[in-house]
Motif scaffolding. Structure first.
Motif, PDB file in Angstrom:
ATOM      1  N   GLU A   1       0.817  -1.223   0.000  1.00 19.55           N
ATOM      2  CA  GLU A   1       0.000   0.000   0.000  1.00 19.55           C
ATOM      3  C   GLU A   1       0.848   1.270   0.000  1.00 19.55           C
ATOM      4  OE1 GLU A   1      -3.210  -0.142  -0.276  1.00 19.55           O
ATOM      5  OE2 GLU A   1      -3.549  -2.258   0.145  1.00 19.55           O
ATOM      6  N   GLY A   2       2.011   1.224  -0.631  1.00 17.89           N
ATOM      7  CA  GLY A   2       2.900   2.389  -0.635  1.00 17.89           C
ATOM      8  C   GLY A   2       2.251   3.648  -1.167  1.00 17.89           C
ATOM      9  N   GLN A   3       1.525   3.518  -2.262  1.00 22.79           N
ATOM     10  CA  GLN A   3       0.862   4.686  -2.867  1.00 22.79           C
ATOM     11  C   GLN A   3      -0.203   5.245  -1.931  1.00 22.79           C
ATOM     12  OE1 GLN A   3       1.777   6.149  -5.775  1.00 22.79           O
ATOM     13  NE2 GLN A   3       0.254   7.747  -5.441  1.00 22.79           N
ATOM     14  N   LYS A   4      -0.945   4.373  -1.297  1.00 25.30           N
ATOM     15  CA  LYS A   4      -1.994   4.805  -0.360  1.00 25.30           C
ATOM     16  C   LYS A   4      -1.395   5.628   0.777  1.00 25.30           C
ATOM     17  CE  LYS A   4      -4.797   2.765   3.264  1.00 25.30           C
ATOM     18  NZ  LYS A   4      -5.262   1.514   3.855  1.00 25.30           N
ATOM     19  N   TYR A   5      -0.304   5.146   1.359  1.00 24.85           N
ATOM     20  CA  TYR A   5       0.305   5.862   2.482  1.00 24.85           C
ATOM     21  C   TYR A   5       0.979   7.155   2.031  1.00 24.85           C
ATOM     22  CZ  TYR A   5      -0.760   1.626   5.046  1.00 24.85           C
ATOM     23  OH  TYR A   5      -1.422   0.567   5.625  1.00 24.85           O
ATOM     24  N   LEU A   6       1.531   7.169   0.832  1.00 27.34           N
ATOM     25  CA  LEU A   6       2.099   8.397   0.288  1.00 27.34           C
ATOM     26  C   LEU A   6       1.021   9.477   0.196  1.00 27.34           C
ATOM     27  CD1 LEU A   6       4.334  10.000  -1.393  1.00 27.34           C
ATOM     28  CD2 LEU A   6       3.182   9.040  -3.370  1.00 27.34           C
ATOM     29  N   VAL A   7      -0.101   9.134  -0.390  1.00 32.55           N
ATOM     30  CA  VAL A   7      -1.211  10.087  -0.535  1.00 32.55           C
ATOM     31  C   VAL A   7      -1.717  10.530   0.828  1.00 32.55           C
ATOM     32  CG1 VAL A   7      -3.593  10.345  -1.344  1.00 32.55           C
ATOM     33  CG2 VAL A   7      -1.889   9.243  -2.815  1.00 32.55           C
ATOM     34  N   GLN A   8      -1.871   9.585   1.734  1.00 29.42           N
ATOM     35  CA  GLN A   8      -2.386   9.900   3.067  1.00 29.42           C
ATOM     36  C   GLN A   8      -1.452  10.859   3.807  1.00 29.42           C
ATOM     37  OE1 GLN A   8      -3.306   6.291   5.183  1.00 29.42           O
ATOM     38  NE2 GLN A   8      -4.782   7.310   6.500  1.00 29.42           N
ATOM     39  N   LEU A   9      -0.153  10.596   3.766  1.00 31.32           N
ATOM     40  CA  LEU A   9       0.813  11.480   4.431  1.00 31.32           C
ATOM     41  C   LEU A   9       0.801  12.873   3.799  1.00 31.32           C
ATOM     42  CD1 LEU A   9       3.749   8.962   4.846  1.00 31.32           C
ATOM     43  CD2 LEU A   9       2.588  10.138   6.722  1.00 31.32           C
ATOM     44  N   CYS A  10       0.799  12.931   2.477  1.00 30.65           N
ATOM     45  CA  CYS A  10       0.813  14.236   1.800  1.00 30.65           C
ATOM     46  C   CYS A  10      -0.445  15.038   2.113  1.00 30.65           C
ATOM     47  CB  CYS A  10       0.989  14.049   0.300  1.00 30.65           C
ATOM     48  SG  CYS A  10       2.653  13.529  -0.180  1.00 30.65           S
ATOM     49  N   LYS A  11      -1.594  14.401   2.065  1.00 26.39           N
ATOM     50  CA  LYS A  11      -2.847  15.115   2.365  1.00 26.39           C
ATOM     51  C   LYS A  11      -2.884  15.579   3.816  1.00 26.39           C
ATOM     52  CE  LYS A  11      -5.988  13.244  -1.078  1.00 26.39           C
ATOM     53  NZ  LYS A  11      -7.211  12.480  -1.314  1.00 26.39           N
ATOM     54  N   HIS A  12      -2.431  14.722   4.725  1.00 29.60           N
ATOM     55  CA  HIS A  12      -2.450  15.069   6.146  1.00 29.60           C
ATOM     56  C   HIS A  12      -1.560  16.287   6.416  1.00 29.60           C
ATOM     57  CE1 HIS A  12      -2.457  14.629  10.493  1.00 29.60           C
ATOM     58  NE2 HIS A  12      -1.141  14.720  10.452  1.00 29.60           N
ATOM     59  N   PHE A  13      -0.327  16.236   5.929  1.00 32.22           N
ATOM     60  CA  PHE A  13       0.611  17.311   6.233  1.00 32.22           C
ATOM     61  C   PHE A  13       0.323  18.585   5.448  1.00 32.22           C
ATOM     62  CE2 PHE A  13       3.445  13.778   7.714  1.00 32.22           C
ATOM     63  CZ  PHE A  13       3.482  14.184   9.037  1.00 32.22           C
ATOM     64  N   ALA A  14      -0.377  18.491   4.322  1.00 29.03           N
ATOM     65  CA  ALA A  14      -0.656  19.675   3.505  1.00 29.03           C
ATOM     66  C   ALA A  14      -1.484  20.716   4.251  1.00 29.03           C
ATOM     67  CB  ALA A  14      -1.366  19.268   2.212  1.00 29.03           C
ATOM     68  N   HIS A  15      -2.160  20.307   5.309  1.00 26.04           N
ATOM     69  CA  HIS A  15      -2.940  21.257   6.112  1.00 26.04           C
ATOM     70  C   HIS A  15      -2.041  22.089   7.024  1.00 26.04           C
ATOM     71  CE1 HIS A  15      -6.720  19.493   4.851  1.00 26.04           C
ATOM     72  NE2 HIS A  15      -6.202  18.302   5.080  1.00 26.04           N
ATOM     73  N   LYS A  16      -0.766  21.653   7.187  1.00 29.80           N
ATOM     74  CA  LYS A  16       0.112  22.303   8.159  1.00 29.80           C
ATOM     75  C   LYS A  16       1.399  22.856   7.567  1.00 29.80           C
ATOM     76  CE  LYS A  16      -1.591  18.868  11.337  1.00 29.80           C
ATOM     77  NZ  LYS A  16      -1.363  17.654  12.033  1.00 29.80           N
TER      78      LYS A  16
END
Length: 96
Positions: free
Chosen positions: A12-27
């Motif tokens: 699930e590398g792509q899934k976690y990449l997207v999740q991390l990027c979306k999460h941190f993009a708010h900060k």
């Protein structure tokens, strides 16, 4: 600059990449395109690369303390998002 690398083995590398990027993009400032992401923290920068076999992580910071902080923030969030995965702490290697 100091650098370190690690790899999180998962299908699930792509899934976690997207999740991390979306999460941190708010900060923080984040760049995400396809299978790559860049996370720009005040303590350092994280570079993510997703593949079918996992998520490769490279961090770059100006000093040991900042490098440790950058590694810790990325690792803690990744392991929290991947709580269903059988994993322990990431193994970090100083980059040459």
């Amino acid at each position: 600059m100091l650098e370190a690398t690690s790899r999180f083995e998962t299908n699930e590398g792509q899934k976690y990449l997207v999740q991390l990027c979306k999460h941190f993009a708010h900060k923080i400032e984040v760049e995400h395109a396809g299978d790559r992401g860049e996370l720009r923290f005040s303590c350092g920068t994280g570079f993510l690369l997703a593949s079918a076999e996992g998520l490769s992580i490279r961090v770059r910071s100006p000093d040991d303390r900042s490098l440790g902080e950058t590694k810790a923030v990325i690792e803690s969030h990744l392991l929290r998002f991947a709580f269903r995965e059988p994993s322990g702490p990431l193994l970090w290697t100083p980059a040459a």
